[in-house]
Design a protein around this motif. Sequence first.
Motif, short mmCIF file in Angstrom:
data_model
loop_
_atom_site.label_atom_id
_atom_site.label_comp_id
_atom_site.label_asym_id
_atom_site.label_seq_id
_atom_site.Cartn_x
_atom_site.Cartn_y
_atom_site.Cartn_z
N LYS A 159 51.63 61.04 133.74
CA LYS A 159 52.12 59.73 133.34
C LYS A 159 51.16 58.61 133.73
CE LYS A 159 56.96 61.14 133.52
NZ LYS A 159 58.28 60.92 134.14
N ASN A 160 50.46 58.78 134.84
CA ASN A 160 49.51 57.76 135.27
C ASN A 160 48.27 57.82 134.38
OD1 ASN A 160 47.06 56.83 136.85
ND2 ASN A 160 48.67 56.24 138.30
N TRP A 161 47.96 56.73 133.71
CA TRP A 161 46.89 56.75 132.70
C TRP A 161 45.52 57.03 133.33
CZ3 TRP A 161 42.66 53.53 132.76
CH2 TRP A 161 42.72 52.43 133.59
N LEU A 162 45.31 56.55 134.57
CA LEU A 162 44.03 56.76 135.21
C LEU A 162 43.84 58.25 135.57
CD1 LEU A 162 41.48 55.41 136.25
CD2 LEU A 162 42.64 55.02 138.44
N LEU A 163 44.88 58.85 136.12
CA LEU A 163 44.82 60.28 136.43
C LEU A 163 44.71 61.11 135.15
CD1 LEU A 163 47.46 60.66 139.30
CD2 LEU A 163 44.96 60.77 139.47
N ARG A 164 45.37 60.64 134.10
CA ARG A 164 45.30 61.36 132.83
C ARG A 164 43.87 61.40 132.31
NH1 ARG A 164 49.15 58.88 130.65
NH2 ARG A 164 48.03 57.47 129.27
N ARG A 165 43.16 60.30 132.46
CA ARG A 165 41.75 60.28 132.06
C ARG A 165 40.90 61.19 132.93
NH1 ARG A 165 39.97 54.15 130.13
NH2 ARG A 165 41.52 53.95 128.46
N LEU A 166 41.21 61.22 134.22
CA LEU A 166 40.49 62.13 135.11
C LEU A 166 40.70 63.57 134.70
CD1 LEU A 166 38.86 62.75 137.68
CD2 LEU A 166 41.01 62.62 138.96
N TYR A 167 41.94 63.93 134.37
CA TYR A 167 42.23 65.29 133.93
C TYR A 167 41.51 65.62 132.61
CZ TYR A 167 45.88 65.69 137.48
OH TYR A 167 46.56 65.76 138.67
N CYS A 168 41.35 64.61 131.77
CA CYS A 168 40.63 64.83 130.50
C CYS A 168 39.19 65.26 130.75
CB CYS A 168 40.66 63.55 129.65
SG CYS A 168 42.26 63.21 128.88
N VAL A 169 38.63 64.79 131.88
CA VAL A 169 37.28 65.22 132.26
C VAL A 169 37.32 66.58 132.95
CG1 VAL A 169 35.27 64.65 133.67
CG2 VAL A 169 36.49 62.82 132.45
N LEU A 170 38.26 66.74 133.88
CA LEU A 170 38.33 67.97 134.67
C LEU A 170 38.63 69.21 133.83
CD1 LEU A 170 40.27 66.82 137.87
CD2 LEU A 170 37.84 67.38 137.67
N ARG A 171 39.29 69.03 132.69
CA ARG A 171 39.65 70.21 131.89
C ARG A 171 38.43 70.92 131.31
NH1 ARG A 171 42.41 67.69 126.36
NH2 ARG A 171 40.69 66.31 125.78
#
Length: 275
Positions: A159-171
């Motif tokens: 739900k947190n947009w900043l963490l969501r962007r981080l996960y988009c990189v980590l994947r």
Amino acid sequence: MNDNDLRKLQLIQLEILTELDSICRKYNIEYFIIGGTLLGAIRHSGFIPWDDDIDVGMKRTEYERFCRVCEKELCKEKYFLQNYHTDSAYRWGYAKLRKKNTEYIRKGQEAIKCMSGISIDIFILDCVPDNYGLRILHHYIRRGCIKTLWSIVGATEEKNWLLRRLYCVLRYVPKEIPNRIEEIMVHFTNKKKRKYLCYTGFYRKTYYTKKKENRFDTGMENSWFDQRIEVMFEGRKFYTCSKYEDYLKYMYGDYMKIPEERTRESHPASSYTIN
């Protein structure tokens, strides 16, 4: 999931647990029912009425023996032992024993294209460092590995947009990297018996970093799993740790108290097929 389908799901999971128990008894492999399954056994003599999974724990050496034995003993027509070695799309550090010709995909995990039959979880109990500082370091390295593996889910579900962007990189980090880091950690932490254990491939921050008010650290103690006893679960006997009261108090506090309906946890499915 309606109550009728939930009960069908539970009975399939009970069948899978019975298969695991049969193999472990034949080869004297030590396992423990843990988590909500143990809580259900003690408080309800079976499943917690709203529970939709079964949790089993094995120490690392017993888990590795179980994997080897399953290569010849597991009924391959019915079941599949899933870990990141047997399923290239599987992303978790613990294993699942799945029933073939069924399906259960948890909501939010549709992006993981691994085998998705109804399953029980097999968590691996690993030692953690005795030194508190090293234990905290171990905790955060382990957390980073698990979150990296989870990133394919977090990229859409966080739900947190900043963490969501981080996960988009980590994947895009190959899953072999965090898996290998965890393998190296457990190689060193399991060289001798230590005071505390954790579920290496499964993240719960309170398992061994929590502190009491007196500021002495506490955690899931290795000694709780030194001996086993049998407990009744759905009319059958399964093994758990002899110090199950200490374990349940640590995990749930007043574990005999029925929680309010709004706080009851379950794992909604986006799709399922129950035969």
